[in-house]
Design a protein around this motif. Structure first.
Motif, PDB file in Angstrom:
ATOM      1  N   GLY A 102       0.752  -1.220  -0.146  1.00 54.29           N
ATOM      2  CA  GLY A 102       0.140  -0.085  -0.644  1.00 54.29           C
ATOM      3  C   GLY A 102       0.626   1.414   0.033  1.00 54.29           C
ATOM      4  O   GLY A 102       0.031   2.065  -0.137  1.00 54.29           O
ATOM      5  N   SER A 103       2.333   1.095   0.151  1.00 55.40           N
ATOM      6  CA  SER A 103       2.759   2.377  -0.332  1.00 55.40           C
ATOM      7  C   SER A 103       4.287   1.881  -0.012  1.00 55.40           C
ATOM      8  O   SER A 103       4.917   0.514  -0.591  1.00 55.40           O
ATOM      9  N   LEU A 104       5.243   3.032  -0.345  1.00 52.91           N
ATOM     10  CA  LEU A 104       6.604   2.164  -0.612  1.00 52.91           C
ATOM     11  C   LEU A 104       7.694   3.043   0.152  1.00 52.91           C
ATOM     12  O   LEU A 104       7.313   4.178   0.766  1.00 52.91           O
ATOM     13  N   PRO A 105       8.505   3.012   1.012  1.00 51.74           N
ATOM     14  CA  PRO A 105       9.443   3.423   2.126  1.00 51.74           C
ATOM     15  C   PRO A 105       9.768   4.875   1.720  1.00 51.74           C
ATOM     16  O   PRO A 105      10.279   4.844   0.199  1.00 51.74           O
ATOM     17  N   ARG A 106      10.157   5.773   2.353  1.00 46.11           N
ATOM     18  CA  ARG A 106      10.526   6.792   1.763  1.00 46.11           C
ATOM     19  C   ARG A 106      12.417   6.963   2.037  1.00 46.11           C
ATOM     20  O   ARG A 106      12.634   6.827   3.173  1.00 46.11           O
ATOM     21  N   LEU A 107      12.435   7.274   1.005  1.00 43.89           N
ATOM     22  CA  LEU A 107      14.659   7.428   0.454  1.00 43.89           C
ATOM     23  C   LEU A 107      15.090   8.351   0.905  1.00 43.89           C
ATOM     24  O   LEU A 107      16.034   8.978   1.526  1.00 43.89           O
ATOM     25  N   HIS A 108      14.322   9.537  -0.347  1.00 46.04           N
ATOM     26  CA  HIS A 108      15.264  10.498  -0.531  1.00 46.04           C
ATOM     27  C   HIS A 108      14.310  11.579  -1.100  1.00 46.04           C
ATOM     28  O   HIS A 108      13.608  10.809  -2.466  1.00 46.04           O
ATOM     29  N   PRO A 109      13.751  13.100  -0.833  1.00 40.07           N
ATOM     30  CA  PRO A 109      12.799  13.400  -1.711  1.00 40.07           C
ATOM     31  C   PRO A 109      12.873  12.903  -2.996  1.00 40.07           C
ATOM     32  O   PRO A 109      11.324  12.617  -4.369  1.00 40.07           O
ATOM     33  N   LEU A 110      13.845  13.235  -4.294  1.00 44.04           N
ATOM     34  CA  LEU A 110      13.400  13.131  -5.377  1.00 44.04           C
ATOM     35  C   LEU A 110      13.359  11.847  -6.379  1.00 44.04           C
ATOM     36  O   LEU A 110      13.273  10.921  -6.750  1.00 44.04           O
ATOM     37  N   VAL A 111      14.500  10.852  -5.009  1.00 43.43           N
ATOM     38  CA  VAL A 111      13.926   8.749  -5.105  1.00 43.43           C
ATOM     39  C   VAL A 111      12.800   9.389  -4.760  1.00 43.43           C
ATOM     40  O   VAL A 111      11.811   7.883  -6.116  1.00 43.43           O
ATOM     41  N   ASP A 112      11.764   9.281  -4.320  1.00 46.42           N
ATOM     42  CA  ASP A 112      10.709   9.147  -3.405  1.00 46.42           C
ATOM     43  C   ASP A 112       9.431   9.516  -4.888  1.00 46.42           C
ATOM     44  O   ASP A 112       8.534   8.972  -5.529  1.00 46.42           O
ATOM     45  N   LEU A 113       9.736  10.733  -5.430  1.00 50.27           N
ATOM     46  CA  LEU A 113       9.015  11.519  -6.500  1.00 50.27           C
ATOM     47  C   LEU A 113       9.110  10.696  -7.758  1.00 50.27           C
ATOM     48  O   LEU A 113       8.303  10.489  -8.232  1.00 50.27           O
TER      49      LEU A 113
END
Length: 235
Positions: A95-106
């Protein structure tokens, strides 16, 4: 410095459409940047959720095209998946992905929405130029765990001038060597598709990412959609 696909890759995968962006000044050190990026990433995750409600990721034409390409490369589609399929599969289950880095998450969220693999490289970790090509068999690949692997001859890799492989099995797995981190300031972003609507979808994805990056950071990314007649992206 420049990025390109080898003539052999264009010959063997004529449906390929790559979109490329380069941006400087994408720091992750401001809370406002992180919060803004999360909000913008969430809207793309919502698009992916709606697409997955109609069926699993394996039924999407974008993923099916990559599965055919992996099979052509001698890779079992259920053992090795393109990055977009892996993200969609995890997103569907968790249901979601882990937060890694603002740009990578985007970029991950945009990859989910378009079902197209999007790779992000720390530009300073690359010994330019960078080329997607068949491995010679003597390249080094640094895993995220710190181990060194040597892709077999004939494997499709992202290789730089120093013989470093920055991705293995084409769009399957990136290297820890050029992974984006908090200190990263300049990035190369590569999106690649092979399905029937790839030309229009990659163009839209590239424009979307450029606009989103410009809305979060005070930068204007350079971008291009590559073709066999114009295969090189130069910064």
């Amino acid at each position: 410095m420049h990025f390109q696909h080898s003539a052999d890759i264009w010959r063997d995968f004529p449906a390929l459409v790559p979109g490329v962006l380069y941006a400087e000044g994408v720091s992750a050190n401001a809370e406002a940047v992180t919060g803004h990026a999360e909000v913008r990433a969430d809207k793309f995750a919502a698009i992916a959720k709606a697409r997955l409600a109609a069926g699993p990721e394996t039924e999407l034409p974008e993923i099916q095209a990559w599965r055919r390409a992996f099979a052509r490369m001698g890779l079992k589609p259920t053992q090795y998946r393109c990055a977009a399929e892996s993200l969609l599969r995890r997103f569907r289950k968790e249901g979601s992905l882990p937060r890694l880095h603002p740009l990578v998450d985007l970029c991950n969220a945009v990859s989910l929405a378009f079902a197209i693999p999007v790779a992000v490289f720390d530009a300073k970790a690359v010994a330019w130029p960078l080329e997607v090509r068949y491995a010679a068999g003597d390249e080094d690949y640094l895993t995220f765990g710190g181990d060194i692997e040597h892709p077999a001859a004939g494997e499709v890799i992202f290789a730089d001038q120093a013989g470093q492989a920055h991705a293995r099995r084409w769009t399957n797995r990136q290297s820890g060597r050029s992974a984006v981190r908090d200190a990263t300031a300049a990035v190369l972003i590569v999106a690649e598709a092979l399905h029937d609507e790839a030309a229009s979808d990659v163009r839209e994805l590239t424009a979307t990412l450029a606009a989103e990056i410009g809305a979060i950071w005070p930068v204007k990314p350079a971008s291009a959609v590559l073709t066999p007649g114009d295969p090189r992206f130069t910064v």
